[in-house]
Structures are given as C-alpha cells and as structure tokens.
Design a protein around this motif. Structure first.
Motif, PDB file in Angstrom:
ATOM      1  N   ASN A  59       0.813  -1.222   0.000  1.00 58.79           N
ATOM      2  CA  ASN A  59       0.000   0.000   0.000  1.00 58.79           C
ATOM      3  C   ASN A  59       0.843   1.267   0.000  1.00 58.79           C
ATOM      4  O   ASN A  59       0.393   2.329  -0.457  1.00 58.79           O
ATOM      5  CB  ASN A  59      -0.941  -0.003   1.204  1.00 58.79           C
ATOM      6  CG  ASN A  59      -2.069  -1.007   1.047  1.00 58.79           C
ATOM      7  OD1 ASN A  59      -2.416  -1.381  -0.073  1.00 58.79           O
ATOM      8  ND2 ASN A  59      -2.635  -1.449   2.157  1.00 58.79           N
ATOM      9  N   ILE A  60       2.067   1.181   0.521  1.00 57.53           N
ATOM     10  CA  ILE A  60       2.969   2.336   0.465  1.00 57.53           C
ATOM     11  C   ILE A  60       3.201   2.738  -0.987  1.00 57.53           C
ATOM     12  O   ILE A  60       3.182   3.930  -1.343  1.00 57.53           O
ATOM     13  CB  ILE A  60       4.309   2.018   1.169  1.00 57.53           C
ATOM     14  CG1 ILE A  60       4.093   1.931   2.691  1.00 57.53           C
ATOM     15  CG2 ILE A  60       5.364   3.078   0.839  1.00 57.53           C
ATOM     16  CD1 ILE A  60       5.320   1.477   3.461  1.00 57.53           C
ATOM     17  N   PHE A  61       3.397   1.730  -1.842  1.00 61.40           N
ATOM     18  CA  PHE A  61       3.637   2.000  -3.266  1.00 61.40           C
ATOM     19  C   PHE A  61       2.359   2.419  -3.983  1.00 61.40           C
ATOM     20  O   PHE A  61       2.421   3.110  -5.007  1.00 61.40           O
ATOM     21  CB  PHE A  61       4.249   0.770  -3.940  1.00 61.40           C
ATOM     22  CG  PHE A  61       5.667   0.497  -3.528  1.00 61.40           C
ATOM     23  CD1 PHE A  61       6.718   1.147  -4.141  1.00 61.40           C
ATOM     24  CD2 PHE A  61       5.949  -0.383  -2.492  1.00 61.40           C
ATOM     25  CE1 PHE A  61       8.028   0.916  -3.753  1.00 61.40           C
ATOM     26  CE2 PHE A  61       7.248  -0.633  -2.093  1.00 61.40           C
ATOM     27  CZ  PHE A  61       8.294   0.029  -2.722  1.00 61.40           C
ATOM     28  N   GLU A  62       1.207   1.998  -3.477  1.00 58.40           N
ATOM     29  CA  GLU A  62      -0.056   2.390  -4.102  1.00 58.40           C
ATOM     30  C   GLU A  62      -0.344   3.873  -3.860  1.00 58.40           C
ATOM     31  O   GLU A  62      -1.041   4.510  -4.650  1.00 58.40           O
ATOM     32  CB  GLU A  62      -1.207   1.536  -3.553  1.00 58.40           C
ATOM     33  CG  GLU A  62      -1.065   0.034  -3.794  1.00 58.40           C
ATOM     34  CD  GLU A  62      -0.761  -0.308  -5.233  1.00 58.40           C
ATOM     35  OE1 GLU A  62      -1.446   0.222  -6.138  1.00 58.40           O
ATOM     36  OE2 GLU A  62       0.193  -1.076  -5.486  1.00 58.40           O
ATOM     37  N   LYS A  63       0.203   4.427  -2.784  1.00 56.15           N
ATOM     38  CA  LYS A  63      -0.060   5.827  -2.434  1.00 56.15           C
ATOM     39  C   LYS A  63       0.893   6.797  -3.116  1.00 56.15           C
ATOM     40  O   LYS A  63       0.547   7.954  -3.371  1.00 56.15           O
ATOM     41  CB  LYS A  63       0.042   6.006  -0.914  1.00 56.15           C
ATOM     42  CG  LYS A  63      -1.057   5.288  -0.135  1.00 56.15           C
ATOM     43  CD  LYS A  63      -0.829   5.431   1.361  1.00 56.15           C
ATOM     44  CE  LYS A  63      -1.870   4.671   2.162  1.00 56.15           C
ATOM     45  NZ  LYS A  63      -1.595   4.732   3.627  1.00 56.15           N
ATOM     46  N   THR A  64       2.128   6.354  -3.386  1.00 53.98           N
ATOM     47  CA  THR A  64       3.119   7.268  -3.970  1.00 53.98           C
ATOM     48  C   THR A  64       4.176   6.489  -4.749  1.00 53.98           C
ATOM     49  O   THR A  64       4.417   5.314  -4.467  1.00 53.98           O
ATOM     50  CB  THR A  64       3.815   8.100  -2.878  1.00 53.98           C
ATOM     51  OG1 THR A  64       4.764   8.999  -3.498  1.00 53.98           O
ATOM     52  CG2 THR A  64       4.561   7.208  -1.895  1.00 53.98           C
ATOM     53  N   ILE A  65       4.775   7.159  -5.734  1.00 50.16           N
ATOM     54  CA  ILE A  65       5.904   6.568  -6.448  1.00 50.16           C
ATOM     55  C   ILE A  65       7.162   7.410  -6.244  1.00 50.16           C
ATOM     56  O   ILE A  65       8.183   7.184  -6.889  1.00 50.16           O
ATOM     57  CB  ILE A  65       5.603   6.422  -7.959  1.00 50.16           C
ATOM     58  CG1 ILE A  65       5.163   7.757  -8.566  1.00 50.16           C
ATOM     59  CG2 ILE A  65       4.570   5.329  -8.203  1.00 50.16           C
ATOM     60  CD1 ILE A  65       4.923   7.706 -10.065  1.00 50.16           C
ATOM     61  N   ASP A  66       7.079   8.365  -5.334  1.00 47.76           N
ATOM     62  CA  ASP A  66       8.231   9.200  -4.993  1.00 47.76           C
ATOM     63  C   ASP A  66       9.171   8.408  -4.091  1.00 47.76           C
ATOM     64  O   ASP A  66       8.766   7.912  -3.037  1.00 47.76           O
ATOM     65  CB  ASP A  66       7.757  10.470  -4.283  1.00 47.76           C
ATOM     66  CG  ASP A  66       8.921  11.366  -3.887  1.00 47.76           C
ATOM     67  OD1 ASP A  66       9.399  11.210  -2.743  1.00 47.76           O
ATOM     68  OD2 ASP A  66       9.352  12.176  -4.719  1.00 47.76           O
ATOM     69  N   ASP A  67      10.432   8.292  -4.487  1.00 51.87           N
ATOM     70  CA  ASP A  67      11.367   7.433  -3.754  1.00 51.87           C
ATOM     71  C   ASP A  67      11.581   7.889  -2.318  1.00 51.87           C
ATOM     72  O   ASP A  67      11.662   7.068  -1.396  1.00 51.87           O
ATOM     73  CB  ASP A  67      12.701   7.342  -4.498  1.00 51.87           C
ATOM     74  CG  ASP A  67      13.399   8.681  -4.648  1.00 51.87           C
ATOM     75  OD1 ASP A  67      14.433   8.888  -4.009  1.00 51.87           O
ATOM     76  OD2 ASP A  67      12.898   9.525  -5.411  1.00 51.87           O
TER      77      ASP A  67
END
Length: 434
Positions: A59-67
């Motif tokens: 879910n962390i990746f579902e919310k943002t793609i900023d490294d």
C-alpha cells in the motif's frame, strides 16, 4: 545448491547497481532462495519484503511513487532509519503492484545509492500486460530458469565429471568409457527428476536413488502452475484455454510432426482463440517456443514463420511427470518412442538456460533440423537431436549439402567425436555448447 545465475547477480553488483535488478522466471525455480543468499552474503544490511503477503508495504507504493516518501514510509513501518549506503532491498512478488514497478524509474533517477532487487512468480505476464508506463532503460532485467544439467551435476557432487565433460568438449576427444556411461546414467536421471530445485534437493536427500525420489513434488509444482493460470488473465475463458494448451503440449510433442497445431487442442481450433493464451504461457516462462525459420540467413529472427512453431515445457521433469512415464522405461532404455520428444524438450531447455533463442528448419521435402544456432565465430550451425545411438541422418545430410555449414552438431548417446564434418556430442554435454 549452487546456481550459475549467481554470476548475473555479481555482474549487477559490479555494474554499480544504479539500475534496479528485476529477476524474471517461473514459480518454484529458486528465485527467492538465490537472491536472499546473495544479499545476505554480499551486503552489510539486507531488507526483504513480500508484496503479496505484506499489504502494508504494498500500500505504500499504491499511495506514492516518490522514492523519498516511499523510504520514509518504510522506515516508519519498520520503526528505524535505513542506511541507504549499506542496505540492499529485495522486493518479492512485485507483480501484484504496477506502482512498484513504475517507482523503479524514480529510484533509478535519484542521486541516492539505492540497491534494489525485485522478483515475482508471474512477473513476465505482468510486464507483458502492463497498463502503466514501463520504466524502459531504468531497470536491468535478467531471466532465471530451472537448473540445467550442469547445475544438476554440481548439486549431485559430480563437479569432476562436469570438468571432464567440458575438457572433452573443448578438445572433441572421447570421454573414458566408464565416465561416459556414468554421465549417461546421470543424464537419464535428470530426465526423470528435471531441474526444479525442490525436486533436485529431494533426489539428493534420497542418496541420488531414482527409486526413492518423490515424484509427488513435481506433481505439486505442476498443480501450482495450473492454479497460477487463474491469475492475471483477461477473463475466465482465457484461463480455460491456457490450461488446455499447457496440458496439450505433451501430446503435441508425441506427433511425428511436432509443430504446434491448434486443431490438435480441439476440433476446428483456430489461432484467433489460442494466440493470446500461448503468449501468456510464454511470458510466464512455463513453456518454451521454437520458431521455424524460413531462410538460413542472419539474423535468423527476422526470417521466422510466426505461424509455424513448436512448444515445449519449461522443465523436462514436468514433461516426464505429465506424460506418466515410468522412470524404469527411461533408465533401462526400454522401447520408448516418446523418448525422442523428451530428449528434444531437454535440449530446448538446456539451450534456453544458456540464453539461446530457439529456431528450427524444414525443407519442402519434409526434412527437418531440430535446432539452428548462430555464432559470430562459426556462422549458422545445424543441430540434430537423437535420443539414442541411431545416427541415420537424412535431414542433416540434406541440410549440409544445401547450405554447407562450417560444421554440424549431432546430440546423441554416443561419445564425443568429429567425422564427416559432424561434431558428435553426447546429450549430457549440451550445456557446453556456446
């Protein structure tokens, strides 16, 4: 068990690891094991996340793609700071998150020294049907396959034999007869066990006694593959067609003409119905494809006939299991016509493990060469596959007379030799071919 794929992991490390490493391969071929082993042995700090099991990380990746935001959220999840300089990340089962794959672009473009490895069971299918913008040029993609016969020799404690095989191949000199017979015996065992690491491990644990080998391991893997066919499909109908094709391949290989026929899957079968399902199976790495080439010219790929091809299973042990062949029929050289199909599947698997593209040739007069390879040094080389000692070669002679190759290769159970411009190479030495 040592895997030759480790070299690719070390090559990635030597490259500086700026691009994330994406490892693509079928289920149960040892991706997680070999990557974890490499990460633990070669980096001071190591973090593992399974996106399929750990929905919080997914879910962390579902919310943002900023490294930066991703790393901050992972630190919050772990309750500790991450030393980017010393840490290698391994994200497993990443096919469940397109956003994760998209984020690799931003990890690559960051000034921070991220070291990321990712893998997934049906990652090839996901990439093939990617909906977002795939980060082309921002990742390093490597393919892993079942253990080939060279790895089988190393795993079973036969490294001296492996080295002797390589030596005899380089010099085209015969193996000592006792060593040749031992290598043939091990080759036959490999046809029964195959290259799935769990199967090889069980074989070793049972003191390399084929009578004690638990073939249910391969049956279970095959069943897992069938279950996987319900994932990442367009609709339920495609699941049915994918399974039909997969289960039909052993029968296709039993035909005298092994070229894939849609009407052999079902009466009046057509390309339109099955084409996308075949693409799914190829992308999943569950099957291999061998294209007919219309012209013996380089580059071979541009002259293929896309409507004329053969399909093999990714692992010869699975083929033996699905065909319900008795191990004794293979080990005792019983009169088994189907052994030719098993042998051809084995050679295809060996060549693919060396990242060779598969091509074959047919003439208008029904002659056929099983495999065609190209090397910069030797040009286009025809390969004929024989399951036993019968070396009658009408098709090979026809090809040689027409195209005059630098030499030809014949795989069989015969010892090494070079006669009439044909290299005789034992089936156990296919892994040596460059």
């Amino acid at each position: 068990m040592q895997r030759l794929f480790e070299k690719k992991l070390f090559d990635w490390k030597k490259s500086g690891m700026k691009k994330s490493l994406m490892v693509v391969g079928a289920r149960q071929i040892g991706k997680t094991y070999i990557i974890e082993k490499f990460a633990k042995e070669n980096f001071e700090k190591y973090l593992y996340f399974n996106l399929e099991k750990n929905t919080d990380i997914k879910n962390i990746f579902e919310k943002t793609i900023d490294d930066n935001k991703i790393i901050n959220d992972i630190e919050l999840y772990l309750g500790q700071k991450i030393d980017i300089e010393k840490t290698v990340f391994f994200f497993d089962e990443v096919q469940v998150s397109e956003n994760f794959i998209v984020s690799l672009k931003y990890f690559n473009e960051s000034e921070k020294p991220y070291k990321i490895i990712c893998a997934g069971s049906l990652l090839g299918v996901k990439i093939n049907r990617f909906n977002e913008s795939f980060p082309v040029g921002k990742i390093r993609m490597e393919y892993i396959y079942p253990m080939n016969f060279e790895e089988f020799l190393m795993a079973t404690g036969n490294e001296l034999l492996r080295n002797k095989i390589k030596e005899c191949y380089e010099n085209m000199s015969p193996m000592p007869e006792f060593a040749h017979e031992n290598a043939i015996r091990l080759y036959k065992q490999y046809l029964c066990v195959g290259g799935m690491p769990e199967a090889v491990k069980n074989f070793i644990e049972n003191e390399s006694d084929i009578l004690r080998f638990d073939s249910h391991i391969i049956s279970d893997i095959k069943d897992m593959y069938i279950v996987d066919m319900q994932k990442y499909v367009k609709n339920s109908l495609e699941t049915v067609t994918i399974e039909k094709i997969y289960k039909n391949i052993p029968g296709q290989l039993a035909k005298e003409n092994k070229s894939f026929k849609y009407n052999f899957v079902e009466k009046n079968g057509r390309k339109r119905k099955y084409e996308s399902s075949i693409d799914w199976l190829i992308a999943s790495k569950m099957i291999l494809i061998n294209y007919n080439t219309k012209r013996i010219e380089i580059p071979l790929k541009v002259y293929i006939d896309e409507n004329n091809f053969k399909l093999y299973l990714s692992d010869v042990g699975i083929l033996t299991n699905m065909s319900e062949i008795k191990f004794s029929d293979i080990m005792l050289d019983n009169n088994l016509i189907y052994k030719g199909a098993i042998t051809e599947n084995y050679v295809a698997q060996e060549l693919i493990s060396k990242e060779q593209s598969l091509y074959y040739w047919t003439s208008k007069r029904s002659a056929e060469i099983d495999f065609i390879l190209y090397s910069e040094e030797d040009g286009i080389i025809p390969i004929e596959v024989k399951s036993g000692n019968n070396l009658r070669s009408v098709s090979l002679n026809m090809y040689i007379n027409e195209y005059k190759p630098k030499y030809a290769i014949r795989f069989s159970t015969r010892n090494f030799g070079f006669e009439n411009n044909i290299k005789s190479i034992p089936l156990y030495a296919v892994f040596c071919v460059k």
